[in-house]
Design an enzyme around this catalytic site. Structure first.
Site, PDB file in Angstrom:
ATOM      1  N   ILE A  76      -7.148  -2.968  23.180  1.00 55.41           N
ATOM      2  CA  ILE A  76      -5.534  -2.337  22.677  1.00 55.41           C
ATOM      3  C   ILE A  76      -4.681  -3.058  22.399  1.00 55.41           C
ATOM      4  O   ILE A  76      -4.277  -4.221  23.302  1.00 55.41           O
ATOM      5  CB  ILE A  76      -5.226  -1.125  24.019  1.00 55.41           C
ATOM      6  CG1 ILE A  76      -6.255  -0.183  24.056  1.00 55.41           C
ATOM      7  CG2 ILE A  76      -3.842  -0.980  23.621  1.00 55.41           C
ATOM      8  CD1 ILE A  76      -5.706   0.847  25.169  1.00 55.41           C
ATOM      9  N   TYR A 105       0.865  -1.302  -0.023  1.00 59.26           N
ATOM     10  CA  TYR A 105      -0.134   0.089  -0.174  1.00 59.26           C
ATOM     11  C   TYR A 105       0.854   1.231  -0.107  1.00 59.26           C
ATOM     12  O   TYR A 105       0.586   2.188  -0.894  1.00 59.26           O
ATOM     13  CB  TYR A 105      -0.881   0.075   1.284  1.00 59.26           C
ATOM     14  CG  TYR A 105      -1.633   1.265   1.417  1.00 59.26           C
ATOM     15  CD1 TYR A 105      -2.560   1.677   0.519  1.00 59.26           C
ATOM     16  CD2 TYR A 105      -1.402   2.131   2.456  1.00 59.26           C
ATOM     17  CE1 TYR A 105      -3.358   2.933   0.728  1.00 59.26           C
ATOM     18  CE2 TYR A 105      -2.072   3.054   2.883  1.00 59.26           C
ATOM     19  CZ  TYR A 105      -2.891   3.826   1.958  1.00 59.26           C
ATOM     20  OH  TYR A 105      -3.591   4.838   2.166  1.00 59.26           O
ATOM     21  N   ILE A 118      -9.993   4.634  15.694  1.00 63.50           N
ATOM     22  CA  ILE A 118     -10.994   5.662  16.416  1.00 63.50           C
ATOM     23  C   ILE A 118     -12.362   5.034  16.162  1.00 63.50           C
ATOM     24  O   ILE A 118     -13.054   4.953  16.823  1.00 63.50           O
ATOM     25  CB  ILE A 118     -10.771   7.107  15.954  1.00 63.50           C
ATOM     26  CG1 ILE A 118      -9.559   7.730  16.726  1.00 63.50           C
ATOM     27  CG2 ILE A 118     -12.141   7.898  16.290  1.00 63.50           C
ATOM     28  CD1 ILE A 118      -9.297   8.922  16.527  1.00 63.50           C
TER      29      ILE A 118
END
Ligand code: UD1
Length: 311
Positions: free
Chosen positions: A201, A142, A186
């Site tokens: 997390i 990418y 987010i």
């Protein structure tokens, strides 16, 4: 100014379309609606359903008499690029060439390309914030395909005189971001919290990112559209130049939610970078732009958006 926005019905495109129309631009979205959707746009926004790789693109661009193209349509997922490098290259390199050919054919004056922090690859903490002059050493297909697309714009400029501006985005967040494979941390956290679910997390939570609200990306793109020719034909980072750790992020989300959040912890994600922050001095000087959205307010809007769709 008449502007064609490829990927205009996607997450960032939907913010850009709103910003351009509110600020007096004549903006038209072009999208193949694989990731983007009609619902991301307001009912009166013009949408051309087409793929950037389509043979129809040249005709569409010529017919629209556009002054500029903002090229956001892309394969944006690092993981997908590692699984399918050829697909990634077709979308991001061949797709960009097709856009540039259409621009060349129709004498479009300027093309803005969405690029990424991933073009830089991993850097030492002492090299933060990353400047545009930093060498590009992508760590994923990418990052590589976007970096190559940047070089194509430069070659089209040198060969055919089409002006360009490359914008390397930091970690973009906001309403309408996907919360699946293409989502960022987010949107994943806001969606989970809005639905009453746990968040995880990966790693110790001390990793940092430079989170920038999509509306600030939209104003940066608009500044690139109206920038003088002497500010063109170069790359700019669009970032807040602020590091926020995941632990800090979760604490702010707790304030917004109104109750403390106790995240789960999982193993570090393979290939993750640890600290990330892009310098935005060049964009401030060259484009007269600055990010305006405080993180807490941007997070509040994003959380409310996901609350709205999960209720
Ligand atoms: C992001 C972009 C990527 C871009 C790169 C440039 C997205 C989705 N990805 O990748 O396209 O090339 O910036 O720097 O915007 N995390 C968790 N829990 C979760 C999800 C993520 O802890 O449920 C962590 C990740 O392990 C990572 C951090 O959050 O440490 C940020 O992850 P992510 O939002 O996916 O963004 P990047 O990997 O930085």
């Amino acid at each position: 100014m008449k502007v064609l926005v490829t990927g205009g019905a996607g997450f960032i495109g939907s913010h850009l379309m709103r910003y351009l129309l509110e600020n007096g631009y004549d903006a038209v979205a072009l999208d193949n609606l694989t990731v983007g959707s009609r619902e991301n746009l307001l009912p009166d926004m013009e949408l051309i359903e087409a793929d950037v790789l389509s043979d129809r693109l040249t005709g569409i661009v010529a017919q629209g008499r556009y002054d500029a193209i903002v090229h956001l349509a892309a394969q944006t997922m690092v993981n997908t690029s590692m699984d399918m490098p050829r697909f990634d290259a077709e979308q991001n390199i061949a797709g960009t060439i097709n856009v540039m050919e259409a621009a060349r054919d129709a004498n479009v004056e300027r093309v803005i390309l969405a690029s990424t922090a991933a073009a830089y690859g991993d850097v030492l903490e002492t090299e933060l914030p990353i400047k545009e002059t930093h060498k590009r050493a992508p760590m994923s297909f990418y990052g590589l395909s976007k970096s190559v697309a940047e070089q194509y714009l430069d070659m089209y400029h040198k060969s055919f005189g089409i002006d360009y501006i490359v914008l390397r985005f930091a970690n973009v967040y906001g309403e309408r971001q996907g919360n699946g494979g293409e989502g960022g941390v987010i949107s994943i956290f806001c969606n989970a919290l809005a639905g009453g679910n746990d968040i995880t997390i990966f790693g110790d939570g001390e990793q940092t990112r430079d989170f920038i609200y999509a509306g600030d990306i939209a104003s940066g793109i608009a500044a690139s559209l109206s920038a003088k020719p002497k500010a063109a034909n170069v790359a700019y980072n669009l970032s807040t130049q602020t590091e926020t750790s995941l632990r800090e992020l979760v604490s702010v989300l707790g304030n917004i939610k109104g109750s403390p959040i106790i995240p789960k912890y999982g193993p570090e994600r393979p290939g993750d970078i640890y600290k990330s922050m892009l310098s935005n001095g060049r964009a401030k000087r060259g484009l007269g732009w600055r990010p305006m959205m405080p993180l807490e307010e941007g997070l509040r809007r994003t959380y409310e958006y996901f609350k709205g769709i999960t209720d």
